[in-house]
Write a protein that holds these residues in place. Structure first.
Motif, PDB file in Angstrom:
ATOM      1  N   SER A 270      -3.731  11.063  16.204  1.00  0.00           N
ATOM      2  CA  SER A 270      -4.219  11.756  16.962  1.00  0.00           C
ATOM      3  C   SER A 270      -4.524  11.590  18.998  1.00  0.00           C
ATOM      4  O   SER A 270      -5.158  12.005  18.947  1.00  0.00           O
ATOM      5  CB  SER A 270      -5.656  12.684  16.300  1.00  0.00           C
ATOM      6  N   TYR A 271      -3.545  10.592  18.419  1.00  0.00           N
ATOM      7  CA  TYR A 271      -3.771   9.677  19.922  1.00  0.00           C
ATOM      8  C   TYR A 271      -1.664   9.190  20.535  1.00  0.00           C
ATOM      9  O   TYR A 271      -0.715   9.572  19.281  1.00  0.00           O
ATOM     10  CB  TYR A 271      -4.018   8.591  20.315  1.00  0.00           C
ATOM     11  N   ASP A 272      -1.635   8.526  21.596  1.00  0.00           N
ATOM     12  CA  ASP A 272      -0.322   8.163  21.959  1.00  0.00           C
ATOM     13  C   ASP A 272      -0.495   7.192  21.098  1.00  0.00           C
ATOM     14  O   ASP A 272      -0.896   5.861  20.738  1.00  0.00           O
ATOM     15  CB  ASP A 272      -0.113   7.260  23.105  1.00  0.00           C
ATOM     16  N   LEU A 273       0.941   7.046  20.238  1.00  0.00           N
ATOM     17  CA  LEU A 273       1.270   6.224  18.629  1.00  0.00           C
ATOM     18  C   LEU A 273       1.310   4.703  19.371  1.00  0.00           C
ATOM     19  O   LEU A 273       1.461   3.529  19.799  1.00  0.00           O
ATOM     20  CB  LEU A 273       2.083   6.317  18.146  1.00  0.00           C
ATOM     21  N   ASN A 274       1.513   4.510  21.232  1.00  0.00           N
ATOM     22  CA  ASN A 274       2.163   3.513  21.318  1.00  0.00           C
ATOM     23  C   ASN A 274       0.900   2.759  21.995  1.00  0.00           C
ATOM     24  O   ASN A 274       1.832   1.863  22.002  1.00  0.00           O
ATOM     25  CB  ASN A 274       2.943   3.834  22.754  1.00  0.00           C
ATOM     26  N   LEU A 275      -0.099   3.388  21.699  1.00  0.00           N
ATOM     27  CA  LEU A 275      -1.227   2.674  21.946  1.00  0.00           C
ATOM     28  C   LEU A 275      -1.681   1.393  20.868  1.00  0.00           C
ATOM     29  O   LEU A 275      -2.475   0.489  21.422  1.00  0.00           O
ATOM     30  CB  LEU A 275      -2.408   2.919  22.715  1.00  0.00           C
ATOM     31  N   THR A 276      -0.951   1.251  19.711  1.00  0.00           N
ATOM     32  CA  THR A 276      -1.403   1.052  18.518  1.00  0.00           C
ATOM     33  C   THR A 276      -0.024   0.514  17.952  1.00  0.00           C
ATOM     34  O   THR A 276       0.738   0.721  17.235  1.00  0.00           O
ATOM     35  CB  THR A 276      -1.860   1.361  17.243  1.00  0.00           C
TER      36      THR A 276
ATOM     37  N   GLN B 288       0.750  -1.508   0.047  1.00  0.00           N
ATOM     38  CA  GLN B 288      -0.075   0.606   0.329  1.00  0.00           C
ATOM     39  C   GLN B 288       0.733   1.429  -0.114  1.00  0.00           C
ATOM     40  O   GLN B 288       1.652   1.305   0.837  1.00  0.00           O
ATOM     41  CB  GLN B 288      -1.267  -0.317   1.099  1.00  0.00           C
ATOM     42  N   GLN B 289       1.124   2.507  -1.195  1.00  0.00           N
ATOM     43  CA  GLN B 289       1.387   3.291  -1.189  1.00  0.00           C
ATOM     44  C   GLN B 289       1.523   3.948   0.128  1.00  0.00           C
ATOM     45  O   GLN B 289      -0.185   3.901   0.434  1.00  0.00           O
ATOM     46  CB  GLN B 289       1.128   4.144  -2.314  1.00  0.00           C
ATOM     47  N   ILE B 290       2.458   5.153   0.835  1.00  0.00           N
ATOM     48  CA  ILE B 290       2.434   5.780   1.851  1.00  0.00           C
ATOM     49  C   ILE B 290       2.504   7.042   0.790  1.00  0.00           C
ATOM     50  O   ILE B 290       3.190   7.145  -0.203  1.00  0.00           O
ATOM     51  CB  ILE B 290       3.073   5.176   2.867  1.00  0.00           C
ATOM     52  N   PRO B 291       1.803   8.554   1.254  1.00  0.00           N
ATOM     53  CA  PRO B 291       0.951   9.208   2.168  1.00  0.00           C
ATOM     54  C   PRO B 291      -0.111   8.299   2.090  1.00  0.00           C
ATOM     55  O   PRO B 291      -0.424   7.546   1.613  1.00  0.00           O
ATOM     56  CB  PRO B 291       1.378  10.141   2.374  1.00  0.00           C
ATOM     57  N   ARG B 292      -0.513   7.110   3.745  1.00  0.00           N
ATOM     58  CA  ARG B 292      -1.876   7.147   3.848  1.00  0.00           C
ATOM     59  C   ARG B 292      -2.001   7.370   5.218  1.00  0.00           C
ATOM     60  O   ARG B 292      -1.622   7.715   6.534  1.00  0.00           O
ATOM     61  CB  ARG B 292      -1.235   5.416   3.705  1.00  0.00           C
ATOM     62  N   THR B 293      -3.213   7.690   5.729  1.00  0.00           N
ATOM     63  CA  THR B 293      -4.365   7.614   6.755  1.00  0.00           C
ATOM     64  C   THR B 293      -5.076   6.633   6.995  1.00  0.00           C
ATOM     65  O   THR B 293      -5.710   5.633   6.007  1.00  0.00           O
ATOM     66  CB  THR B 293      -5.149   8.235   6.749  1.00  0.00           C
ATOM     67  N   VAL B 294      -4.672   5.651   8.028  1.00  0.00           N
ATOM     68  CA  VAL B 294      -5.210   4.365   8.593  1.00  0.00           C
ATOM     69  C   VAL B 294      -5.832   4.989   9.775  1.00  0.00           C
ATOM     70  O   VAL B 294      -5.553   5.370  10.618  1.00  0.00           O
ATOM     71  CB  VAL B 294      -4.139   3.203   9.116  1.00  0.00           C
ATOM     72  N   TYR B 295      -7.486   4.413   9.836  1.00  0.00           N
ATOM     73  CA  TYR B 295      -8.415   4.799  10.805  1.00  0.00           C
ATOM     74  C   TYR B 295      -8.920   3.964  11.873  1.00  0.00           C
ATOM     75  O   TYR B 295      -9.429   2.411  11.819  1.00  0.00           O
ATOM     76  CB  TYR B 295      -9.767   5.209  10.018  1.00  0.00           C
ATOM     77  N   THR B 296      -7.887   4.069  13.768  1.00  0.00           N
ATOM     78  CA  THR B 296      -8.337   2.917  13.840  1.00  0.00           C
ATOM     79  C   THR B 296      -9.229   3.374  14.924  1.00  0.00           C
ATOM     80  O   THR B 296     -10.276   4.395  15.208  1.00  0.00           O
ATOM     81  CB  THR B 296      -6.975   3.099  15.319  1.00  0.00           C
ATOM     82  N   SER B 297      -9.757   2.797  16.600  1.00  0.00           N
ATOM     83  CA  SER B 297     -10.650   3.208  17.364  1.00  0.00           C
ATOM     84  C   SER B 297      -9.963   4.376  18.628  1.00  0.00           C
ATOM     85  O   SER B 297     -10.645   5.064  19.068  1.00  0.00           O
ATOM     86  CB  SER B 297     -10.948   1.183  18.005  1.00  0.00           C
TER      87      SER B 297
END
Length: 179
Positions: A121-127, A90-99
């Motif tokens: 938009s959140y602490d990336l260490n959570l994913t 999958q080419q980047i740039p890319r936005t991934v929508y998570t919970s």
């Protein structure tokens, strides 16, 4: 007298132009033709994003050798496989929508290096599944600055990794692994 001199000149010209000697050595090869392009593919396997307060999460690598000013870098992220021999890129740039919120992959490049960024938009260490053990393909597409505008160019769909590989005759069966 003029007619005789003209006759000798014509006969001399014919005689000298039909002389043939041994063939000389081959000359230096010329530049490649317009359709001859050399593209390269590199891979980063199972890499983790580093974190620093200035740039956030990123992966930085040098390009050796340097690329030309007109070249383009495309980056694809491995998002899965169809089977063991068929990866999905999958080419980047890319936005991934998570919970947890929005997660973005982006990159920049120069003729000497490239950086892949991860932000959200959140602490990336959570994913950690998005910032640890990631695999990326880096495709260097040769280019040339155009001296004309509005000229139609047969470009591939750069978002489709397989189309880019096919267009630029890239053998990706033996990709160079970057450390």
């Amino acid at each position: 007298m003029k007619k005789i001199l003209t006759l000798f000149a014509v006969v001399g010209l014919i005689a000298f132009s039909s002389c043939e000697g041994p063939e000389g050595p081959p000359g230096v090869p010329g530049p490649p033709g317009q359709d001859a392009v050399i593209a390269e593919v590199f891979e980063l396997q199972n890499v983790n994003f580093d974190y620093n307060a200035t740039d956030g999460f990123n992966i930085y690598r040098k390009l050796t050798p340097n690329i030309f000013d007109s070249d383009v870098v495309l980056i694809y992220r491995l998002i899965g496989t169809i089977n063991p021999t068929t990866p999905i890129w999958q080419q980047i740039p890319r936005t991934v929508y998570t919970s947890k919120g929005d997660f973005d992959y982006d990159f920049d490049f120069s003729k000497t290096d490239f950086t892949i960024y991860a932000g959200g938009s959140y602490d990336l260490n959570l994913t950690p599944e998005f910032i640890k053990n990631q695999t990326f393909r880096i495709v260097i597409v040769p280019g040339a600055f155009s001296s004309t505008t509005g000229k139609s160019v047969n470009k591939p769909d750069y978002s489709d990794y397989n189309e880019v590989i096919k267009k630029y005759n890239i053998d990706d069966s033996n990709v160079k692994i970057l450390k």
